[in-house]
Design a protein around this motif. Structure first.
Motif, PDB file in Angstrom:
ATOM      1  N   SER A 128      12.019   2.402  45.395  1.00  0.00           N
ATOM      2  CA  SER A 128      11.685   3.521  44.522  1.00  0.00           C
ATOM      3  C   SER A 128      10.204   3.386  44.162  1.00  0.00           C
ATOM      4  N   ASN A 191       4.143  17.042  42.750  1.00  0.00           N
ATOM      5  CA  ASN A 191       3.644  15.680  42.526  1.00  0.00           C
ATOM      6  C   ASN A 191       2.176  15.541  42.927  1.00  0.00           C
ATOM      7  N   TYR A 200       1.677   7.652  42.634  1.00  0.00           N
ATOM      8  CA  TYR A 200       2.902   8.413  42.406  1.00  0.00           C
ATOM      9  C   TYR A 200       2.894   9.766  43.126  1.00  0.00           C
ATOM     10  N   ARG A 298       8.423   4.667  30.337  1.00  0.00           N
ATOM     11  CA  ARG A 298       9.740   4.297  29.809  1.00  0.00           C
ATOM     12  C   ARG A 298       9.613   3.501  28.515  1.00  0.00           C
ATOM     13  N   HIS A 339      13.196  17.892  32.881  1.00  0.00           N
ATOM     14  CA  HIS A 339      13.349  16.448  33.090  1.00  0.00           C
ATOM     15  C   HIS A 339      12.057  15.714  32.780  1.00  0.00           C
ATOM     16  N   TYR A 340      12.178  14.585  32.083  1.00  0.00           N
ATOM     17  CA  TYR A 340      11.075  13.639  31.927  1.00  0.00           C
ATOM     18  C   TYR A 340      11.347  12.446  32.824  1.00  0.00           C
ATOM     19  N   ASP A 341      10.489  12.214  33.768  1.00  0.00           N
ATOM     20  CA  ASP A 341      10.628  11.104  34.709  1.00  0.00           C
ATOM     21  C   ASP A 341       9.840   9.925  34.150  1.00  0.00           C
ATOM     22  N   ARG A 343       8.564   6.335  33.778  1.00  0.00           N
ATOM     23  CA  ARG A 343       8.394   5.219  34.720  1.00  0.00           C
ATOM     24  C   ARG A 343       7.555   4.105  34.085  1.00  0.00           C
ATOM     25  N   GLY A 347       5.108   9.075  33.967  1.00  0.00           N
ATOM     26  CA  GLY A 347       5.664   9.917  35.012  1.00  0.00           C
ATOM     27  C   GLY A 347       5.338  11.374  34.745  1.00  0.00           C
TER      28      GLY A 347
END
Length: 465
Positions: A128, A191, A200, A298, A339-341, A343, A347
């Protein structure tokens, strides 16, 4: 690549792992039946008591005894993902992971598959953005074999030339297939806009261009640099004691030589400082829309408030504002989500939907209106209560199998969240107030500065944004 004799019980459905072998069906049924049983929820949150230790060669080991079912999950998290890919060679980390079980110095790919299939277990690896995972799942009686095979693919991969070419060709095919999916096309373009020069920006698989630049030497160099015991978090969950696990770790991983941990310069993705757009022409009857901007890490202290806010905005399914406005009231889309990604590095935040070509502008305007509204006025008491109730109530479902527990434990350790995470998560969610929701909406949502991607009949849609 992934070897598993029980597809229904396997927790990873990534398209990179489509090859599966089915042998010895009776044993597979036995393990599948066991895997279909959930761990009692009472033991899946506040009662969890993992034990952590560090081996002499620097490996972090986390053991969680779960004696409800005769299953053991071995989950190795290697602190190297696609964000560590060499510049202009995106896809290296994924290729390394995909080749781990394609042959070692002591076993061929066929032998690895036959040995894990014979006991009805599974063995696989996946990359990932922030890390790579390799895992084995076996019945308790076969735990030594599970350790043997996982240790073999992590410490002694052979990276055969013919397998390298074959797997790279397979990934090329997957990328070509993705390019026919407007959702994948939109995400890839989004992205690029949001992350700009940051690693990323690339898909974990890489691209057609970057894959062609990767050599077998690149694979071997990445492995030698990144796959070190002091870069690994090994999580062991299931029907095993701490004493057994400690002994097995020493036997199978004790000789793995510690190395110099790679330097990790912190590269924060740039913020979206002006509105940016990309319109991709495809002869379709619907527009696929992605709209958003940079997000959070995160470990951001506001993570839990952002989670509640985003649930109200668009992550809460039919109870979310985006669904209520854009699907239910206006009939513009069948589904929509935000959505909140989150990382290791910041993100992205994104909203994704599909709408009829002629309603493209209306849908985009409606998304921006909802982003603006949640910033300008507090959410209602009912919205707050329902969001918190769902997030707290669904939390144990993330922990109801050995596979889920091993994954979550590995990431809790990777992000440094502390093992009180399991008891504190509901409390952190419950503490979020309406004022917190509005504050983080103002701080982490920006309906003025965003990236917008539309895939579809752009000429007919006449996108104005």
């Amino acid at each position: 690549m992934n070897h598993t004799a029980c597809p229904a019980g396997h927790f990873n459905s990534s398209p990179r792992f489509v090859r599966r072998r089915l042998l010895l069906q009776p044993m597979c049924w036995a393990l599948g039946a066991a895997l279909s049983m959930s761990i009692p929820q009472g033991a899946a949150a506040a009662d969890l008591a993992p034990v952590k230790f560090t081996t002499p060669n620097g490996m972090t080991v986390v053991v969680l005894e779960q004696h409800f079912l005769p299953i053991v999950e071995l989950h190795a998290l290697i602190k190297a993902g696609s964000s560590q890919d060499p510049p202009e060679k995106a896809g290296v980390a994924n290729l390394v992971a995909s080749l781990l079980d394609e042959g070692t110095t002591s076993r061929s790919s066929k032998q690895l598959a036959e040995q894990i299939d014979f006991v009805g277990g599974s063995l696989g690896a996946q990359a990932s953005e922030d890390f790579t995972t390799a895992s084995a799942r076996i019945l308790r009686k076969d735990i030594d074999l599970g350790f043997t095979l996982l240790a073999d693919i992590l410490q002694r991969p052979a990276f055969p030339k013919q397998e390298f070419e074959r797997v790279r060709s397979q990934i090329h095919g997957e990328i070509a297939s993705d390019n026919d999916d407007p959702g994948h096309v939109a995400m890839k373009a989004f992205n690029q806009l949001v992350y700009q020069t940051h690693p990323y920006r690339w898909p974990v698989q890489g691209t057609e261009e970057t894959l062609n630049k990767i050599t077998l030497s690149d694979i071997q160099s990445f492995y030698a640099k990144e796959y070190l015991p002091n870069q690994v978090i090994l999580t062991i969950v299931g029907d095993v004691t701490v004493e057994q696990a400690t002994s097995l770790v020493q036997v199978h991983f004790g000789s793995w030589k510690k190395g110099l941990a790679p330097h990790r310069p912190v590269r924060k993705p740039p913020s979206v400082e002006k509105k940016s757009t990309q319109f991709i022409e495809k002869d379709l009857t619907q527009s696929t829309i992605m709209l958003g901007h940079s997000g959070i890490t995160r470990t951001n202290p506001d993570f839990y408030a952002v989670t509640v806010m985003n649930h109200v905005l668009g992550a809460g399914g039919f109870s979310s504002r985006l669904m209520d406005s854009i699907r239910d009231k206006q009939g513009l889309a069948y589904g929509i989500t935000s959505h909140y990604d989150a990382r290791a590095m910041p993100g992205s935040f994104w909203v994704s939907l599909q709408t009829r070509t002629e309603t493209t502008n209306q849908a985009i305007s409606s998304v921006l209106a909802e982003m603006k509204a949640i910033r300008e006025a507090p959410v209602t008491d009912q919205e707050l209560a329902e969001a918190k109730s769902f997030l707290m109530g669904s939390f144990p479902l993330r922990l109801d199998s050995t596979a889920k527990l091993a994954q979550v434990l590995g990431q809790v350790e990777f992000f440094g969240l502390g093992f009180d995470y399991f008891s504190q998560y509901p409390k952190w969610i419950d503490r979020v107030t309406k004022e917190d929701v509005q504050r983080v909406a103002k701080q982490y949502l920006n309906p003025q500065l965003y990236a917008l991607v539309v895939v579809g009949n752009i000429t007919k849609a006449k996108v104005r944004h």
